[in-house]
Motif scaffolding. Structure first.
Motif, PDB file in Angstrom:
ATOM      1  N   ARG A   1     -41.654 -18.731  70.217  1.00  0.00           N
ATOM      2  CA  ARG A   1     -43.304 -19.006  69.998  1.00  0.00           C
ATOM      3  C   ARG A   1     -43.921 -18.239  68.960  1.00  0.00           C
ATOM      4  O   ARG A   1     -44.537 -18.682  68.159  1.00  0.00           O
ATOM      5  CB  ARG A   1     -43.772 -19.168  71.528  1.00  0.00           C
ATOM      6  CG  ARG A   1     -43.692 -20.401  72.337  1.00  0.00           C
ATOM      7  CD  ARG A   1     -44.175 -20.352  73.670  1.00  0.00           C
ATOM      8  NE  ARG A   1     -43.932 -21.408  74.338  1.00  0.00           N
ATOM      9  CZ  ARG A   1     -44.280 -21.643  75.569  1.00  0.00           C
ATOM     10  NH1 ARG A   1     -45.103 -20.654  76.191  1.00  0.00           N
ATOM     11  NH2 ARG A   1     -44.020 -22.642  76.169  1.00  0.00           N
ATOM     12  N   LEU A   2     -43.657 -16.782  69.128  1.00  0.00           N
ATOM     13  CA  LEU A   2     -44.247 -16.150  67.965  1.00  0.00           C
ATOM     14  C   LEU A   2     -43.868 -16.148  66.594  1.00  0.00           C
ATOM     15  O   LEU A   2     -44.536 -16.355  65.647  1.00  0.00           O
ATOM     16  CB  LEU A   2     -43.945 -14.495  68.306  1.00  0.00           C
ATOM     17  CG  LEU A   2     -44.672 -13.950  69.655  1.00  0.00           C
ATOM     18  CD1 LEU A   2     -44.217 -12.725  70.108  1.00  0.00           C
ATOM     19  CD2 LEU A   2     -46.183 -14.007  69.382  1.00  0.00           C
ATOM     20  N   VAL A   3     -42.509 -16.503  66.604  1.00  0.00           N
ATOM     21  CA  VAL A   3     -41.872 -16.762  65.153  1.00  0.00           C
ATOM     22  C   VAL A   3     -42.447 -18.364  64.708  1.00  0.00           C
ATOM     23  O   VAL A   3     -42.682 -18.384  63.367  1.00  0.00           O
ATOM     24  CB  VAL A   3     -40.464 -16.876  65.193  1.00  0.00           C
ATOM     25  CG1 VAL A   3     -39.892 -17.119  63.699  1.00  0.00           C
ATOM     26  CG2 VAL A   3     -39.803 -15.290  65.448  1.00  0.00           C
ATOM     27  N   GLY A   4     -42.491 -19.245  65.525  1.00  0.00           N
ATOM     28  CA  GLY A   4     -42.906 -20.277  65.166  1.00  0.00           C
ATOM     29  C   GLY A   4     -44.306 -20.485  64.660  1.00  0.00           C
ATOM     30  O   GLY A   4     -44.690 -21.203  63.804  1.00  0.00           O
ATOM     31  N   ASP A   5     -44.995 -19.823  65.517  1.00  0.00           N
ATOM     32  CA  ASP A   5     -46.504 -19.895  65.374  1.00  0.00           C
ATOM     33  C   ASP A   5     -46.727 -19.075  63.945  1.00  0.00           C
ATOM     34  O   ASP A   5     -47.643 -19.497  63.305  1.00  0.00           O
ATOM     35  CB  ASP A   5     -47.353 -19.061  66.464  1.00  0.00           C
ATOM     36  CG  ASP A   5     -47.226 -20.073  67.746  1.00  0.00           C
ATOM     37  OD1 ASP A   5     -46.968 -21.129  67.812  1.00  0.00           O
ATOM     38  OD2 ASP A   5     -47.559 -19.481  68.878  1.00  0.00           O
TER      39      ASP A   5
ATOM     40  N   LEU B   1     -39.934 -23.682  62.557  1.00  0.00           N
ATOM     41  CA  LEU B   1     -39.059 -22.639  62.854  1.00  0.00           C
ATOM     42  C   LEU B   1     -37.729 -23.465  62.374  1.00  0.00           C
ATOM     43  O   LEU B   1     -36.982 -24.208  63.280  1.00  0.00           O
ATOM     44  CB  LEU B   1     -38.820 -22.435  64.193  1.00  0.00           C
ATOM     45  CG  LEU B   1     -37.903 -21.317  64.580  1.00  0.00           C
ATOM     46  CD1 LEU B   1     -38.005 -20.147  63.706  1.00  0.00           C
ATOM     47  CD2 LEU B   1     -38.017 -21.055  66.171  1.00  0.00           C
ATOM     48  N   GLN B   2     -37.605 -23.554  60.921  1.00  0.00           N
ATOM     49  CA  GLN B   2     -36.304 -24.326  60.385  1.00  0.00           C
ATOM     50  C   GLN B   2     -35.979 -23.497  59.363  1.00  0.00           C
ATOM     51  O   GLN B   2     -36.748 -22.659  58.637  1.00  0.00           O
ATOM     52  CB  GLN B   2     -36.772 -25.576  60.258  1.00  0.00           C
ATOM     53  CG  GLN B   2     -37.717 -25.967  58.999  1.00  0.00           C
ATOM     54  CD  GLN B   2     -38.105 -27.316  59.014  1.00  0.00           C
ATOM     55  OE1 GLN B   2     -38.421 -27.987  59.999  1.00  0.00           O
ATOM     56  NE2 GLN B   2     -38.190 -27.900  57.627  1.00  0.00           N
ATOM     57  N   ALA B   3     -34.804 -23.645  58.757  1.00  0.00           N
ATOM     58  CA  ALA B   3     -34.210 -22.894  57.645  1.00  0.00           C
ATOM     59  C   ALA B   3     -33.219 -24.304  56.761  1.00  0.00           C
ATOM     60  O   ALA B   3     -32.401 -24.655  57.738  1.00  0.00           O
ATOM     61  CB  ALA B   3     -33.394 -21.628  57.890  1.00  0.00           C
ATOM     62  N   ASP B   4     -33.135 -23.970  55.713  1.00  0.00           N
ATOM     63  CA  ASP B   4     -31.951 -24.924  55.115  1.00  0.00           C
ATOM     64  C   ASP B   4     -30.761 -24.036  54.862  1.00  0.00           C
ATOM     65  O   ASP B   4     -30.472 -22.966  55.008  1.00  0.00           O
ATOM     66  CB  ASP B   4     -32.648 -25.025  53.529  1.00  0.00           C
ATOM     67  CG  ASP B   4     -33.888 -25.926  53.459  1.00  0.00           C
ATOM     68  OD1 ASP B   4     -34.118 -26.765  54.486  1.00  0.00           O
ATOM     69  OD2 ASP B   4     -34.718 -25.690  52.616  1.00  0.00           O
ATOM     70  N   GLY B   5     -29.707 -24.911  54.840  1.00  0.00           N
ATOM     71  CA  GLY B   5     -28.284 -24.475  54.696  1.00  0.00           C
ATOM     72  C   GLY B   5     -27.939 -23.851  53.530  1.00  0.00           C
ATOM     73  O   GLY B   5     -28.800 -24.241  52.348  1.00  0.00           O
TER      74      GLY B   5
ATOM     75  N   GLY C   1     -45.756 -21.229  61.306  1.00  0.00           N
ATOM     76  CA  GLY C   1     -46.410 -22.489  61.056  1.00  0.00           C
ATOM     77  C   GLY C   1     -47.889 -22.261  60.598  1.00  0.00           C
ATOM     78  O   GLY C   1     -48.426 -23.060  59.622  1.00  0.00           O
ATOM     79  N   SER C   2     -48.492 -20.960  60.741  1.00  0.00           N
ATOM     80  CA  SER C   2     -49.544 -20.812  59.689  1.00  0.00           C
ATOM     81  C   SER C   2     -49.248 -20.530  58.418  1.00  0.00           C
ATOM     82  O   SER C   2     -50.121 -20.879  57.645  1.00  0.00           O
ATOM     83  CB  SER C   2     -50.156 -19.370  60.474  1.00  0.00           C
ATOM     84  OG  SER C   2     -49.301 -18.216  60.367  1.00  0.00           O
ATOM     85  N   LEU C   3     -48.352 -20.038  57.889  1.00  0.00           N
ATOM     86  CA  LEU C   3     -48.033 -19.930  56.609  1.00  0.00           C
ATOM     87  C   LEU C   3     -47.684 -21.294  56.206  1.00  0.00           C
ATOM     88  O   LEU C   3     -48.048 -21.423  54.826  1.00  0.00           O
ATOM     89  CB  LEU C   3     -46.706 -19.155  56.513  1.00  0.00           C
ATOM     90  CG  LEU C   3     -47.022 -17.456  56.805  1.00  0.00           C
ATOM     91  CD1 LEU C   3     -45.551 -16.799  56.771  1.00  0.00           C
ATOM     92  CD2 LEU C   3     -48.018 -16.856  56.227  1.00  0.00           C
ATOM     93  N   ALA C   4     -46.958 -22.124  56.764  1.00  0.00           N
ATOM     94  CA  ALA C   4     -46.737 -23.549  56.268  1.00  0.00           C
ATOM     95  C   ALA C   4     -47.930 -24.365  56.006  1.00  0.00           C
ATOM     96  O   ALA C   4     -48.276 -24.931  54.974  1.00  0.00           O
ATOM     97  CB  ALA C   4     -45.773 -24.126  57.131  1.00  0.00           C
ATOM     98  N   ALA C   5     -48.904 -24.005  57.076  1.00  0.00           N
ATOM     99  CA  ALA C   5     -50.280 -24.645  56.838  1.00  0.00           C
ATOM    100  C   ALA C   5     -51.064 -24.203  55.652  1.00  0.00           C
ATOM    101  O   ALA C   5     -51.909 -25.085  54.876  1.00  0.00           O
ATOM    102  CB  ALA C   5     -51.004 -24.555  58.120  1.00  0.00           C
TER     103      ALA C   5
END
Length: 538
Positions: free
Chosen positions: A40-44, A206-210, A47-51
């Protein structure tokens, strides 16, 4: 029979649909409380950076370029990593492009509604509608209310067009529907805490490209062949690492049961695999989705795919009507029906469609065919409420008709079974099928429906045969004794799907262009003026 004066629209040729371009599989992660806190910490944080990146991209509009893209990525890298920044900016571009496509579809929907209202307002009150055009409104009150709605739609259309010309899009990270539910939690059946949990789960990133050549195909989110998951933490959260090189290893493991062999082959060869970790806030579970691209599969030629016959499928709201046809277009065996239920949640509908398609594909393999024919349907212009007015039941039926999802699912599943999907033009398949094939295929033990007849029409069109049958020959001695055979037009005959001209090819009473009769008259067998003699035998 279709009206000979009515001009039929052009019918497109059938074609073999392209196969899928990617694969996505999902599995559940059983995480501990500590793992859940870190995720949750990594996703939040991401997520703020993506926003922020999405806000910057939307403000740029048409001023976007490779330089601005690189600049945005450089700004995000110190707060995360270069790979996280690349994944976030790429997701931003995909979201902006999707918003542009939805904006264009919304404009087209508004234009269709305005055109329908303007046409009906121009007609007198209670003007009857025809099969091809809408009629007038039923009362003065309804006419007045539609004039007000017309002004609202025109104002809305002007605003959307201005946004599109300026390159502005309106995106809600987390979903517009969930955002509106916040203003009426009672109707949504949610408490504020439940809504907040769903909202935060949808906005996490929370995702990453291959990356090909990297270990197991991904350097940021790495999944080993034994199912162990390790995550590269962003720079501000590096103190949470429980492994070397700033990585965090989850306690739970995954085992992709569906297409697990393909996934292991890719990671053993260090081929690119993208991962996305997300939370299902309703169930309280965590999932990981693995996806990768596959090279485009060369589709079979149409003649090769239809060499062993075809199964024609008529798509309906609650079932698939199918019939097996040989290479000559003749129905074989009994019709099949594969039912599904489109009510309930989206997951339930998707499961129902998968189950129906699985049964259809298993039957196709047992029958020995290599192709399935289906209509190339598109109900986008039919969903506006202005076109069908008060016919709410019909509008709801079209809205929940699973055309796009069923077609995409069928193509993906058929490719795995080695079957080709042949898309045909849906023009007149139901009308001509019911007119020419429903009665001939009916027996004392089989009641053929119009959907079964439509499946025959779809299969014949895919095979290149005409749908309509010629009328039966007349009785003996009414015309020629054995004339007017019920044969079909050859494939090279022009206009075989069009309205056929009369047998004489000219109006009655008009002489032939060459001045000759179609058939010579027979010589008389009686002498003119001679009395008729009646002969009787004892």
């Amino acid at each position: 029979m279709a009206d000979s004066k009515k001009k039929l629209r052009a019918i497109d040729d059938p074609f073999v649909a392209l196969g899928p371009s990617g694969v996505a599989i999902r599995d559940r992660i059983r995480v501990s409380a500590a793992d859940e806190k870190v995720l949750r910490l990594v996703g939040d944080h991401m997520g703020s950076l993506a926003a922020l990146d999405l806000k910057t991209r939307c403000s740029q509009g048409f001023a976007h370029s490779t330089d601005t893209w690189a600049e945005r990525k450089r700004e995000l890298t110190p707060q995360s990593s270069s790979r996280y920044a690349g994944a976030a900016t790429k997701a931003t571009h995909d979201q902006w492009a999707l918003a542009r496509r939805c904006q264009l579809a919304f404009i087209q929907n508004l234009e269709a509604g305005i055109e329908a209202i303007s046409h009906r307002l121009s007609l007198p009150i209670r003007e009857k509608s025809s099969k091809r055009s809408l009629g007038g409104y039923q009362s003065k009150s309804e006419w007045f209310q539609k004039t007000r709605r017309l002004h609202v739609l025109e104002e809305r259309l002007d605003a959307v067009r201005a946004d599109r010309e300026a390159g502005r899009v309106r995106v809600v990270r987390g979903g517009k529907r969930l955002l509106k539910a916040r203003h009426n939690l009672a109707a949504a059946g949610l408490s504020e805490a439940e809504w907040r949990r769903r909202w935060e789960a949808e906005r996490r990133f929370l995702q990453a490209d291959g990356e090909s050549g990297k270990r197991f195909g991904n350097e940021t989110i790495r999944i080993a062949p034994d199912g162990e998951i390790s995550i590269k933490l962003p720079a501000p959260l590096a103190h949470l690492a429980n492994a070397g090189h700033g990585r965090y290893v989850l306690s739970g493991k995954v085992a992709f049961k569906h297409r697990g062999g393909q996934w292991r082959d890719r990671i053993d060869a260090n081929m690119a695999v993208a991962y996305r970790i997300h939370e299902d806030a309703v169930r309280g579970r965590w999932y990981v989705t693995a996806s990768w691209q596959i090279p485009p599969v060369r589709t079979l030629p149409l003649e090769t795919a239809l060499a062993h016959g075809v199964i024609g499928v008529d798509t309906n709201n609650d079932h698939l009507a199918a019939w097996l046809l040989d290479v000559h277009g003749n129905p074989k065996g009994e019709p099949r029906r594969f039912c599904f239920d489109t009510s309930g949640s989206a997951d339930h509908r998707d499961a129902q469609i998968r189950h129906a398609l699985t049964r259809l594909l298993n039957w196709a393999r047992q029958a020995g065919v290599k192709a399935i024919a289906i209509e190339d349907l598109d109900f986008t212009p039919e969903k506006t409420r202005e076109k069908h007015g008060r016919r709410k039941t019909f509008r709801n039926l079209i809205s929940r008709f699973p055309t796009a999802k069923l077609r995409a699912r069928l193509i993906s599943m058929a490719t795995e079974h080695g079957l080709a999907i042949v898309a045909v033009d849906p023009a007149y398949t139901s009308v001509w099928g019911a007119q020419h094939w429903r009665k001939p295929m009916r027996t004392s033990r089989r009641k053929t429906t119009r959907h079964d007849a439509a499946s025959i029409a779809i299969g014949r069109r895919a095979l290149g045969h005409p749908i309509r049958r010629r009328t039966a020959p007349p009785r003996d001695d009414q015309s020629d004794r054995h004339g007017h055979r019920t044969v079909q037009a050859a494939r090279g005959t022009r206009g075989r799907e069009e309205t056929r001209p009369s047998a004489t090819d000219r109006p009655p009473g008009e002489p032939s262009p060459n001045g000759k009769r179609k058939r010579e008259t027979s010589a008389p067998t009686t002498v003119r003026g001679a009395p008729v003699q009646l002969m009787f035998t004892a």
